[in-house]
Design a protein around this motif. Structure first.
Motif, PDB file in Angstrom:
ATOM      1  N   PRO A 157     -28.549 -19.359-112.154  1.00 27.48           N
ATOM      2  CA  PRO A 157     -28.789 -18.853-114.029  1.00 27.48           C
ATOM      3  C   PRO A 157     -27.553 -17.388-113.402  1.00 27.48           C
ATOM      4  O   PRO A 157     -27.167 -16.913-114.809  1.00 27.48           O
ATOM      5  N   THR A 158     -27.701 -16.689-112.425  1.00 32.46           N
ATOM      6  CA  THR A 158     -27.181 -15.272-112.545  1.00 32.46           C
ATOM      7  C   THR A 158     -25.706 -15.353-112.231  1.00 32.46           C
ATOM      8  O   THR A 158     -24.892 -14.897-113.111  1.00 32.46           O
ATOM      9  N   GLU A 159     -25.320 -16.122-111.726  1.00 34.89           N
ATOM     10  CA  GLU A 159     -23.994 -16.755-111.501  1.00 34.89           C
ATOM     11  C   GLU A 159     -23.579 -17.295-113.002  1.00 34.89           C
ATOM     12  O   GLU A 159     -22.243 -17.053-113.210  1.00 34.89           O
ATOM     13  N   LEU A 160     -23.848 -17.832-113.380  1.00 40.36           N
ATOM     14  CA  LEU A 160     -23.583 -18.552-115.200  1.00 40.36           C
ATOM     15  C   LEU A 160     -23.398 -17.304-116.371  1.00 40.36           C
ATOM     16  O   LEU A 160     -22.004 -17.558-116.733  1.00 40.36           O
ATOM     17  N   LYS A 161     -24.314 -16.963-115.709  1.00 42.49           N
ATOM     18  CA  LYS A 161     -24.463 -15.330-116.805  1.00 42.49           C
ATOM     19  C   LYS A 161     -23.238 -14.100-116.511  1.00 42.49           C
ATOM     20  O   LYS A 161     -22.581 -14.090-117.517  1.00 42.49           O
ATOM     21  N   LEU A 162     -22.615 -14.336-115.453  1.00 40.33           N
ATOM     22  CA  LEU A 162     -21.592 -13.260-114.734  1.00 40.33           C
ATOM     23  C   LEU A 162     -20.607 -13.927-115.187  1.00 40.33           C
ATOM     24  O   LEU A 162     -19.560 -13.347-115.537  1.00 40.33           O
ATOM     25  N   LEU A 163     -20.573 -15.474-114.494  1.00 37.34           N
ATOM     26  CA  LEU A 163     -18.873 -15.639-115.154  1.00 37.34           C
ATOM     27  C   LEU A 163     -18.442 -15.551-116.691  1.00 37.34           C
ATOM     28  O   LEU A 163     -17.712 -15.849-117.193  1.00 37.34           O
ATOM     29  N   LEU A 164     -19.722 -16.363-117.529  1.00 33.45           N
ATOM     30  CA  LEU A 164     -19.803 -16.112-118.656  1.00 33.45           C
ATOM     31  C   LEU A 164     -19.428 -14.716-119.489  1.00 33.45           C
ATOM     32  O   LEU A 164     -18.358 -14.464-120.243  1.00 33.45           O
ATOM     33  N   GLU A 165     -20.127 -13.469-118.568  1.00 30.00           N
ATOM     34  CA  GLU A 165     -19.736 -11.783-118.757  1.00 30.00           C
ATOM     35  C   GLU A 165     -18.073 -11.980-118.814  1.00 30.00           C
ATOM     36  O   GLU A 165     -17.466 -11.840-119.095  1.00 30.00           O
ATOM     37  N   PHE A 166     -17.343 -12.900-117.689  1.00 34.19           N
ATOM     38  CA  PHE A 166     -15.998 -12.692-117.494  1.00 34.19           C
ATOM     39  C   PHE A 166     -14.461 -13.336-118.375  1.00 34.19           C
ATOM     40  O   PHE A 166     -14.243 -12.944-118.642  1.00 34.19           O
ATOM     41  N   ALA A 167     -15.618 -14.475-118.299  1.00 35.47           N
ATOM     42  CA  ALA A 167     -15.031 -15.630-119.346  1.00 35.47           C
ATOM     43  C   ALA A 167     -14.489 -14.669-121.408  1.00 35.47           C
ATOM     44  O   ALA A 167     -14.127 -15.036-121.440  1.00 35.47           O
ATOM     45  N   ALA A 168     -15.315 -14.106-121.002  1.00 39.20           N
ATOM     46  CA  ALA A 168     -15.615 -13.431-122.574  1.00 39.20           C
ATOM     47  C   ALA A 168     -14.965 -12.292-122.762  1.00 39.20           C
ATOM     48  O   ALA A 168     -14.555 -11.531-123.472  1.00 39.20           O
ATOM     49  N   HIS A 169     -14.117 -11.616-121.406  1.00 39.90           N
ATOM     50  CA  HIS A 169     -13.324 -10.934-121.733  1.00 39.90           C
ATOM     51  C   HIS A 169     -11.771 -10.832-120.289  1.00 39.90           C
ATOM     52  O   HIS A 169     -11.852 -10.289-119.445  1.00 39.90           O
ATOM     53  N   PRO A 170     -11.620 -12.369-121.001  1.00 38.26           N
ATOM     54  CA  PRO A 170     -10.455 -13.015-120.066  1.00 38.26           C
ATOM     55  C   PRO A 170      -9.314 -11.755-119.445  1.00 38.26           C
ATOM     56  O   PRO A 170      -8.297 -11.406-120.431  1.00 38.26           O
ATOM     57  N   GLY A 171      -8.813 -11.324-118.373  1.00 37.64           N
ATOM     58  CA  GLY A 171      -7.832 -10.548-118.526  1.00 37.64           C
ATOM     59  C   GLY A 171      -8.177  -9.382-117.460  1.00 37.64           C
ATOM     60  O   GLY A 171      -7.333  -7.810-117.706  1.00 37.64           O
ATOM     61  N   VAL A 172      -9.548  -8.785-118.625  1.00 40.01           N
ATOM     62  CA  VAL A 172     -10.108  -7.610-118.665  1.00 40.01           C
ATOM     63  C   VAL A 172     -10.805  -7.217-117.135  1.00 40.01           C
ATOM     64  O   VAL A 172     -11.521  -8.102-117.060  1.00 40.01           O
ATOM     65  N   VAL A 173     -10.509  -6.206-116.679  1.00 38.61           N
ATOM     66  CA  VAL A 173     -11.050  -5.688-115.275  1.00 38.61           C
ATOM     67  C   VAL A 173     -12.388  -5.019-116.197  1.00 38.61           C
ATOM     68  O   VAL A 173     -12.588  -4.152-117.018  1.00 38.61           O
ATOM     69  N   LEU A 174     -14.174  -5.289-114.953  1.00 44.60           N
ATOM     70  CA  LEU A 174     -15.130  -5.509-115.306  1.00 44.60           C
ATOM     71  C   LEU A 174     -15.376  -4.051-114.067  1.00 44.60           C
ATOM     72  O   LEU A 174     -15.681  -4.890-113.071  1.00 44.60           O
ATOM     73  N   ASP A 175     -15.934  -3.066-114.426  1.00 42.83           N
ATOM     74  CA  ASP A 175     -16.496  -2.450-113.233  1.00 42.83           C
ATOM     75  C   ASP A 175     -17.840  -2.730-112.827  1.00 42.83           C
ATOM     76  O   ASP A 175     -18.265  -3.341-113.582  1.00 42.83           O
ATOM     77  N   ARG A 176     -17.743  -2.326-111.790  1.00 45.98           N
ATOM     78  CA  ARG A 176     -19.748  -2.755-111.801  1.00 45.98           C
ATOM     79  C   ARG A 176     -20.967  -2.151-111.976  1.00 45.98           C
ATOM     80  O   ARG A 176     -21.855  -3.310-112.077  1.00 45.98           O
ATOM     81  N   HIS A 177     -20.339  -0.997-112.691  1.00 44.16           N
ATOM     82  CA  HIS A 177     -21.780  -0.433-113.292  1.00 44.16           C
ATOM     83  C   HIS A 177     -22.006  -1.793-115.060  1.00 44.16           C
ATOM     84  O   HIS A 177     -23.373  -1.508-115.342  1.00 44.16           O
ATOM     85  N   THR A 178     -20.456  -1.600-115.393  1.00 36.66           N
ATOM     86  CA  THR A 178     -21.211  -2.801-116.175  1.00 36.66           C
ATOM     87  C   THR A 178     -21.362  -4.240-116.487  1.00 36.66           C
ATOM     88  O   THR A 178     -22.304  -4.627-116.996  1.00 36.66           O
TER      89      THR A 178
END
Length: 223
Positions: A157-178
Motif C-alpha cells: 500500500p505504501t509503495e502504491l500510494k507513493l507511485l500514485l503521488e508521483f503519477a499525479a505530478h509527472p515530471g514535477v520534482v517532489l521533495d522528501r518533506h512533501t
C-alpha cells in the motif's frame, strides 16, 4: 513491553495477537489474517528483519518496525526488508497509534490482494476507469493496479500510494518533506530515509530509470 503495548492498543479498540519470538510470530501470521503487523527488530529465534522478509514473500500487509536504537542500522535494514514505516523505542502510545492509523488509511486507500497477486490477467482498458500510462508502465487508478509491459506488479500500500503521488505530478520534482506529508501522513519532519528506501524498492520493481533523483531537491517520475 509487549504486554503493555497490547493492553494500550486494545484500549484504542484494536484486536491484538502477540508473539514472544519471531518463529511463533511467523506461525501466527501464517495461520491467521491480520490488517497490520508490528515487528520488534530484537526478537529471539527469528529477528524482526528476518520475519519481515518472510512475510513479504507472500503478503503485502502493512508492516511497522519497532527499533531500540535510532542510529540507522536497524531502520535501514527493516525498510529494505519491506517495512512501511518504523518507530524507535521508547515510543509513546499516541505516537504508535498515529503511525498505525496512517498505515491502515494507506491500506484502505490503496487496496491490494493479501497474497500479492493481481486479480486480472492483463492491463485495463480505457473504459474501465482512469488509466495513467508512462511508457510501458500503466496505472489503473480505479482498480488500484499497476502493470509493467502488460504484467501485473505487486506493490505494498505504501509503495502504491507513493507511485500514485508521483503519477499525479509527472515530471514535477517532489521533495522528501512533501512526500512524507502526503504519503506517510507525517505532520512533522520525519526521517527522509523512509522515502529514499521506498523509492529504491519501487525502482527495483519498476525499473531504475522511471523515478529520477534530482540531487538536492527530491524525486520525479519521468514523463
Amino acid at each position: 513491553m509487549r504486554r503493555s503495548f497490547t493492553i494500550a492498543l486494545e484500549r484504542y479498540g484494536y484486536e491484538m495477537k502477540a508473539a514472544a519470538d519471531g518463529l511463533t510470530g511467523l506461525e501466527l501470521f501464517r495461520n491467521e489474517s491480520f490488517d497490520l503487523l508490528i515487528l520488534d527488530v530484537m526478537l529471539p529465534g527469528l529477528d524482526g528483519i528476518g520475519l519481515c522478509r518472510r512475510v513479504r514473500e507472500t503478503s503485502l500487509v502493512p508492516v511497522l518496525m519497532m527499533s531500540a536504537r535510532g542510529d540507522g542500522l536497524d531502520v535501514v535494514a527493516g525498510l529494505e526488508a519491506g517495512a512501511d514505516d518504523y518507530v524507535v523505542k521508547p515510543v509513546d502510545t499516541y505516537v504508535l497509534v498515529a503511525r498505525i492509523r496512517s498505515l491502515l488509511r494507506r491500506a484502505t486507500y490503496a487496496p491490494v490482494p493479501a497474497s500479492g497477486q493481481a486479480t486480472v490477467d492483463g492491463p485495463p482498458s480505457e473504459g474501465q476507469g482512469q488509466v495513467l500510462a508512462f511508457g510501458e508502465l500503466t496505472i489503473d487508478t480505479a482498480g488500484m493496479e499497476v502493470f509493467l509491459s502488460g504484467s501485473p506488479v505487486a506493490l505494498t500500500p505504501t509503495e502504491l500510494k507513493l507511485l500514485l503521488e508521483f503519477a499525479a505530478h509527472p515530471g514535477v520534482v517532489l521533495d522528501r518533506h512533501t512526500l512524507l506529508r502526503d504519503v506517510w501522513d507525517y505532520g512533522w519532519d520525519g526521517d527522509s530515509r523512509v522515502v529514499d528506501l521506498c523509492v529504491q524498492r519501487l525502482r527495483r520493481k519498476l525499473g531504475r530509470e522511471r523515478i529520477e533523483t534530482v540531487r538536492g531537491f527530491g524525486y520525479k517520475l519521468r514523463r
